[in-house]
Design a protein around this motif. Structure first.
Motif, PDB file in Angstrom:
ATOM      1  N   GLY A  99       0.812  -1.195   0.000  1.00 40.78           N
ATOM      2  CA  GLY A  99       0.000   0.000   0.000  1.00 40.78           C
ATOM      3  C   GLY A  99       0.850   1.250   0.000  1.00 40.78           C
ATOM      4  O   GLY A  99       2.087   1.197   0.063  1.00 40.78           O
ATOM      5  N   TYR A 100       0.174   2.337  -0.076  1.00 34.46           N
ATOM      6  CA  TYR A 100       0.822   3.643  -0.087  1.00 34.46           C
ATOM      7  C   TYR A 100       0.280   4.485   1.057  1.00 34.46           C
ATOM      8  O   TYR A 100      -0.906   4.462   1.353  1.00 34.46           O
ATOM      9  CB  TYR A 100       0.549   4.378  -1.406  1.00 34.46           C
ATOM     10  CG  TYR A 100       1.079   3.624  -2.600  1.00 34.46           C
ATOM     11  CD1 TYR A 100       2.415   3.718  -2.958  1.00 34.46           C
ATOM     12  CD2 TYR A 100       0.250   2.809  -3.354  1.00 34.46           C
ATOM     13  CE1 TYR A 100       2.910   3.020  -4.044  1.00 34.46           C
ATOM     14  CE2 TYR A 100       0.731   2.103  -4.442  1.00 34.46           C
ATOM     15  CZ  TYR A 100       2.065   2.215  -4.785  1.00 34.46           C
ATOM     16  OH  TYR A 100       2.556   1.523  -5.858  1.00 34.46           O
ATOM     17  N   SER A 101       1.154   5.244   1.677  1.00 34.81           N
ATOM     18  CA  SER A 101       0.718   6.111   2.769  1.00 34.81           C
ATOM     19  C   SER A 101       0.030   7.350   2.204  1.00 34.81           C
ATOM     20  O   SER A 101       0.246   7.722   1.036  1.00 34.81           O
ATOM     21  CB  SER A 101       1.915   6.539   3.616  1.00 34.81           C
ATOM     22  OG  SER A 101       2.749   7.418   2.883  1.00 34.81           O
ATOM     23  N   GLN A 102      -0.778   7.977   3.018  1.00 33.30           N
ATOM     24  CA  GLN A 102      -1.463   9.196   2.590  1.00 33.30           C
ATOM     25  C   GLN A 102      -0.457  10.295   2.273  1.00 33.30           C
ATOM     26  O   GLN A 102      -0.641  11.076   1.343  1.00 33.30           O
ATOM     27  CB  GLN A 102      -2.452   9.667   3.659  1.00 33.30           C
ATOM     28  CG  GLN A 102      -3.316  10.827   3.200  1.00 33.30           C
ATOM     29  CD  GLN A 102      -4.182  10.489   2.006  1.00 33.30           C
ATOM     30  OE1 GLN A 102      -4.861   9.473   1.992  1.00 33.30           O
ATOM     31  NE2 GLN A 102      -4.148  11.309   0.982  1.00 33.30           N
ATOM     32  N   ALA A 103       0.634  10.346   3.022  1.00 30.90           N
ATOM     33  CA  ALA A 103       1.673  11.350   2.779  1.00 30.90           C
ATOM     34  C   ALA A 103       2.284  11.171   1.394  1.00 30.90           C
ATOM     35  O   ALA A 103       2.534  12.159   0.682  1.00 30.90           O
ATOM     36  CB  ALA A 103       2.743  11.270   3.858  1.00 30.90           C
ATOM     37  N   LYS A 104       2.530   9.928   0.988  1.00 34.93           N
ATOM     38  CA  LYS A 104       3.097   9.663  -0.340  1.00 34.93           C
ATOM     39  C   LYS A 104       2.101  10.048  -1.434  1.00 34.93           C
ATOM     40  O   LYS A 104       2.469  10.658  -2.435  1.00 34.93           O
ATOM     41  CB  LYS A 104       3.473   8.186  -0.456  1.00 34.93           C
ATOM     42  CG  LYS A 104       4.069   7.812  -1.784  1.00 34.93           C
ATOM     43  CD  LYS A 104       5.385   8.501  -2.040  1.00 34.93           C
ATOM     44  CE  LYS A 104       6.002   7.998  -3.333  1.00 34.93           C
ATOM     45  NZ  LYS A 104       7.164   8.781  -3.727  1.00 34.93           N
ATOM     46  N   LEU A 105       0.829   9.703  -1.243  1.00 40.57           N
ATOM     47  CA  LEU A 105      -0.199  10.074  -2.220  1.00 40.57           C
ATOM     48  C   LEU A 105      -0.329  11.590  -2.331  1.00 40.57           C
ATOM     49  O   LEU A 105      -0.471  12.131  -3.430  1.00 40.57           O
ATOM     50  CB  LEU A 105      -1.537   9.451  -1.830  1.00 40.57           C
ATOM     51  CG  LEU A 105      -1.599   7.928  -1.881  1.00 40.57           C
ATOM     52  CD1 LEU A 105      -2.919   7.445  -1.313  1.00 40.57           C
ATOM     53  CD2 LEU A 105      -1.372   7.417  -3.283  1.00 40.57           C
ATOM     54  N   ASP A 106      -0.263  12.290  -1.204  1.00 41.10           N
ATOM     55  CA  ASP A 106      -0.326  13.756  -1.223  1.00 41.10           C
ATOM     56  C   ASP A 106       0.860  14.357  -1.965  1.00 41.10           C
ATOM     57  O   ASP A 106       0.714  15.324  -2.715  1.00 41.10           O
ATOM     58  CB  ASP A 106      -0.369  14.309   0.201  1.00 41.10           C
ATOM     59  CG  ASP A 106      -1.673  14.009   0.915  1.00 41.10           C
ATOM     60  OD1 ASP A 106      -2.670  13.649   0.236  1.00 41.10           O
ATOM     61  OD2 ASP A 106      -1.701  14.123   2.154  1.00 41.10           O
TER      62      ASP A 106
END
Length: 39
Positions: free
Chosen positions: A1-8
């Motif tokens: 998965g991907y963290s929200q920080a990375k997606l942001d």
């Protein structure tokens, strides 16, 4: 998965990239112009 920080970070990078279809403005700049016109 991907963290929200990375997606942001990815979203911010894409929105700050100038686009030829927007006359070399960034999507973020164009969005701000549109919002300013409605206020």
């Amino acid at each position: 998965g991907y963290s929200q920080a990375k997606l942001d970070a990815v979203a911010r990078e894409l929105n700050e990239r100038p686009r030829q279809t927007l006359n070399f403005e960034t999507p973020a700049e164009r969005f701000q112009q549109c919002v300013a016109l409605t206020g």
